[in-house]
Structures are given as structure tokens and as C-alpha cells.
Scaffold this active site. Structure first.
Site, PDB file in Angstrom:
ATOM      1  N   ASP A  62      41.973  30.116  37.274  1.00  0.00           N
ATOM      2  CA  ASP A  62      40.859  30.793  37.944  1.00  0.00           C
ATOM      3  C   ASP A  62      41.255  31.060  39.397  1.00  0.00           C
ATOM      4  O   ASP A  62      41.713  30.148  40.104  1.00  0.00           O
ATOM      5  CB  ASP A  62      39.611  29.913  37.893  1.00  0.00           C
ATOM      6  CG  ASP A  62      38.375  30.653  38.364  1.00  0.00           C
ATOM      7  OD1 ASP A  62      37.741  31.320  37.532  1.00  0.00           O
ATOM      8  OD2 ASP A  62      38.049  30.562  39.565  1.00  0.00           O
ATOM      9  N   ASN A  66      36.516  40.348  46.899  1.00  0.00           N
ATOM     10  CA  ASN A  66      35.705  41.548  46.635  1.00  0.00           C
ATOM     11  C   ASN A  66      34.798  41.885  47.813  1.00  0.00           C
ATOM     12  O   ASN A  66      34.650  43.050  48.185  1.00  0.00           O
ATOM     13  CB  ASN A  66      34.858  41.337  45.377  1.00  0.00           C
ATOM     14  CG  ASN A  66      35.647  41.546  44.087  1.00  0.00           C
ATOM     15  OD1 ASN A  66      36.582  42.343  44.045  1.00  0.00           O
ATOM     16  ND2 ASN A  66      35.278  40.823  43.052  1.00  0.00           N
ATOM     17  N   HIS A 125      35.728  46.104  45.739  1.00  0.00           N
ATOM     18  CA  HIS A 125      36.093  45.874  44.335  1.00  0.00           C
ATOM     19  C   HIS A 125      37.419  46.511  43.932  1.00  0.00           C
ATOM     20  O   HIS A 125      38.155  45.925  43.129  1.00  0.00           O
ATOM     21  CB  HIS A 125      34.970  46.376  43.423  1.00  0.00           C
ATOM     22  CG  HIS A 125      33.749  45.496  43.458  1.00  0.00           C
ATOM     23  ND1 HIS A 125      33.756  44.197  43.007  1.00  0.00           N
ATOM     24  CD2 HIS A 125      32.487  45.733  43.915  1.00  0.00           C
ATOM     25  CE1 HIS A 125      32.553  43.667  43.159  1.00  0.00           C
ATOM     26  NE2 HIS A 125      31.761  44.573  43.714  1.00  0.00           N
ATOM     27  N   ASP A 127      40.269  44.493  42.010  1.00  0.00           N
ATOM     28  CA  ASP A 127      40.931  44.934  40.778  1.00  0.00           C
ATOM     29  C   ASP A 127      42.444  44.892  40.931  1.00  0.00           C
ATOM     30  O   ASP A 127      43.169  44.457  40.024  1.00  0.00           O
ATOM     31  CB  ASP A 127      40.487  46.358  40.418  1.00  0.00           C
ATOM     32  CG  ASP A 127      39.039  46.416  39.956  1.00  0.00           C
ATOM     33  OD1 ASP A 127      38.462  45.347  39.684  1.00  0.00           O
ATOM     34  OD2 ASP A 127      38.490  47.530  39.882  1.00  0.00           O
ATOM     35  N   GLU A 185      37.531  36.644  36.796  1.00  0.00           N
ATOM     36  CA  GLU A 185      38.766  36.226  37.465  1.00  0.00           C
ATOM     37  C   GLU A 185      39.390  35.033  36.761  1.00  0.00           C
ATOM     38  O   GLU A 185      40.184  34.306  37.333  1.00  0.00           O
ATOM     39  CB  GLU A 185      38.491  35.875  38.937  1.00  0.00           C
ATOM     40  CG  GLU A 185      37.582  34.693  39.160  1.00  0.00           C
ATOM     41  CD  GLU A 185      36.104  35.064  39.253  1.00  0.00           C
ATOM     42  OE1 GLU A 185      35.347  34.279  39.817  1.00  0.00           O
ATOM     43  OE2 GLU A 185      35.698  36.138  38.760  1.00  0.00           O
TER      44      GLU A 185
END
Length: 339
Positions: free
Chosen positions: A213, A221, A226, A230, A256
Site C-alpha cells: 500500500d 493526489n 489525480h 495515476d 493504491e
């Protein structure tokens, strides 16, 4: 060839036009979203898509995933497979119809030949024989024309079925991939894990599973947007992919969160692998298009080893437990039994 399939093909054509026009990834999620958009049955979805395109000029993979989970019906990720499957079913029915038509034509021709054959002994005159031969020639010509039409119909159906099967295989393949990172998704992970547990139990060889994680990913973000998030997810998935072996698998199973399967790997080897990966990640830099550099982002890992009697849920729960331990220990850690 398929009377009822024109609507399916027309809708599919519009969907693929939108995929090309907006440069969206040709995944089942994307297909489902654009299919719902083209059908216009959900005004909220249409408005949301139009709003995003007007504001940003595009739909990002994050936008597609968000709209899909929020507004597209559950299971819509299989829409491409379902529609293509329906089209194949109708095309097969069309082929069966052609075959039935051919069988009927053969029966008619056989009956005609039998009738002529039974009359030949009673037709000694040249005039009668000429009439029978003329009839045979006409029947043969009609049979040849019918056969040619049937052959052409079967040929067209064969081409259509080949194209549909190709699309179906692609849709099924895409349904096992994460549209953003192009690595396997949760469905593919679950399938592979069941296979690996079965093989490990049968062979007695080791099997490790890790849950990973990205730490404080929401902050990435929030701080950079965002699209930057990504890009970081792609970088992280690439980093793991480059550090595992061919028989291993990394899958994106959440926003994530990633899962890694390591067949025939001892726990100490798995632990050392993720210590190395987390160190490389921490030292990595992601340069954005505007020149901004993202660095110092870390990840936490929990590693579990298959024990006798464990099933997939047990193994995942064990890895999750160690992941939470890594988070609670301050993040940027790898936790496993004995480590």
C-alpha cells in the site's frame, strides 16, 4: 446476416468511435461507460461525462474508474463480453438457418432426381428423354445457384464469427487487467492465487503473498492532482514488475493497494525482495510534464507464507495483518512472521 444484431453493431461502432475520439483506454470499464453514455438511459451519467469533457477535454482513467463504480451498474465491466456473446449467439443461429436451408434444398433436389429417375424407363422416345434431361439441367442449375448463395452466406458468417471471437478474446483478456496500470486486476489475482495454492499444496513447495500500500497516497493526489497520482501508480506497478520473476504476479486490487504472488519463494527471500523494492521506491523521482518532481513517497508491505490448511482468504488476511503492522510501525516498512 443477423437481422436483430444491427443495433448492437451500430451501438458498438459509436462506442469505439468515442473511445478513439477521446483517447480513452479500450478496457471493459471504458466500453461499459461509453455504452451507457450512447444508450442515454442514465441522464446523470451522460451529464457527468459531458461536464468532465467540457472542463478537461478528456476522460482520465481515474475519471472512468470513478464514474464506473459510482454510476454504471454492477457487473457492467462485462458489458463488452455480454454484447459480443449475444452477437455470436445470433450469428450461430443464422448459420444453423443456412444449414437447415441447405438441407431442405438437398431434399428437394433429391426428390426431383428420384421423380425423373422413376420416369426414365417409361420414356423411350427422344422427345420424352429430352424433356427429362431439360428438367434435370434446370434443377441442377437452381441447385448450383442455391449452393452458391448458401456458401456465400456461410463464408460471410464465418468472417463475422472470426471477428466476434477476436473481440470476445480481447474483451475477456482486458477484463483481467487494470485499465490504468495494465497489470492484472483483483479478478486475475484471485484466479491465479487459487491456482498457486492448489499447486503448492500438491507439490509441497512454498508460496508467499504480499500486500502493498502506497503511504499517504491521498496527499499525492491532493498536492499534485489525480493525473499525477495515476502516473505514480503506473511507476509503482512498473517498479514491482521489474523486480519480480516470470512466474510471479503483481496485481492492482484497490486504489493504491497492490498484491504480489511469489510461488516457490521462501519467506526470507520475499522479505528481502520487498525491502529492496521499498528502498528503490523511496529513492525514486517522478518528473511530471510541468517540470514538477515527486519524490520521497514510500510504501508499506505485509508478507505471508502459505501454511498447511490455509485457503486464499486465510493467506490474504495474514498478509493484510502484517501490512497493518507495517503501517502502525510508522510506514515505509516490511512486516512478516519473524521480521
Amino acid at each position: 446476416m443477423i437481422p436483430n444484431s444491427s443495433g448492437v453493431y451500430q451501438t458498438a461502432g459509436k462506442v469505439f468511435d468515442l473511445i478513439d475520439r477521446h483517447g480513452t483506454p479500450p478496457s471493459p470499464q471504458t466500453y461499459a461507460l461509453w455504452y451507457a453514455y450512447v444508450s442515454g438511459n442514465d441522464p446523470l451519467l451522460v451529464a457527468r461525462v459531458d461536464e468532465l469533457i467540457a472542463a478537461k477535454g478528456e476522460l482520465s482513467p481515474y475519471d472512468i474508474e470513478s464514474i464506473h463504480w459510482e454510476l454504471v451498474a454492477t457487473g457492467a465491466g462485462d458489458a463488452a463480453t455480454m454484447d459480443i456473446g449475444d452477437a455470436i449467439e445470433r450469428e450461430i443461429e443464422s448459420v444453423l438457418g443456412i444449414i437447415r436451408q441447405g438441407a431442405a434444398s438437398n431434399d428437394v433436389f433429391h426428390a426431383s432426381l428420384s421423380a425423373v429417375g422413376s420416369r426414365i424407363p417409361d420414356s423411350p422416345s427422344v422427345e420424352n428423354l429430352t424433356g427429362l434431361i431439360s428438367r434435370l439441367v434446370d434443377d441442377n442449375r437452381r441447385m448450383a445457384e442455391t449452393t452458391q448463395e448458401l456458401s456465400q452466406g456461410l463464408s460471410e458468417s464465418q468472417k463475422q464469427l472470426e471477428a466476434l471471437n477476436k473481440e470476445l478474446n480481447e474483451a475477456q483478456s482486458q477484463s483481467l487487467k487494470d485499465p490504468l496500470t495494465a497489470i492484472p486486476n483483483r479478478r486475475a489475482f484471485a484466479k491465479r492465487l487459487d491456482e498457486n495454492i492448489f499447486n503448492a499444496a500438491r507439490s509441497g513447495k512454498t508460496l508467499c503473498v504480499a500486500m502493498a500500500d502506497i503511504d499517504h497516497f491521498k496527499k499525492v493526489n491532493d498536492d499534485y492532482g489525480h493525473p499525477a497520482g495515476d502516473a505514480f501508480l503506473k511507476m509503482f506497478s512498473t517498479l514491482i514488475t521489474r523486480n519480480i520473476k516470470g512466474q510471479d504476479m503483481v496485481a492492482r486490487i484497490g486504489g493504491e493497494e497492490f498484491a504480489i504472488i511469489l510461488p516457490q519463494t521462501e519467506i526470507i527471500a520475499a522479505y528481502n525482495l520487498f525491502v529492496r523494492i521499498k528502498s528503490v521506491l523511496k529513492a525514486s523521482q517522478l518528473l511530471l510534464d510541468d517540470g514538477t518532481c515527486i519524490s520521497g513517497v514510500t510504501a508499506s508491505f505485509g508478507v505471508a507464507c502459505l501454511e498447511p490448511g490455509m485457503n486464499a482468504n486465510d493467506l490474504i488476511s495474514q498478509a493484510d495483518k502484517f501490512l497493518y503492522e507495517a503501517k502502525n510501525a510508522g510506514r515505509d516498512k516490511v512486516k512478516a512472521a519473524g521480521f
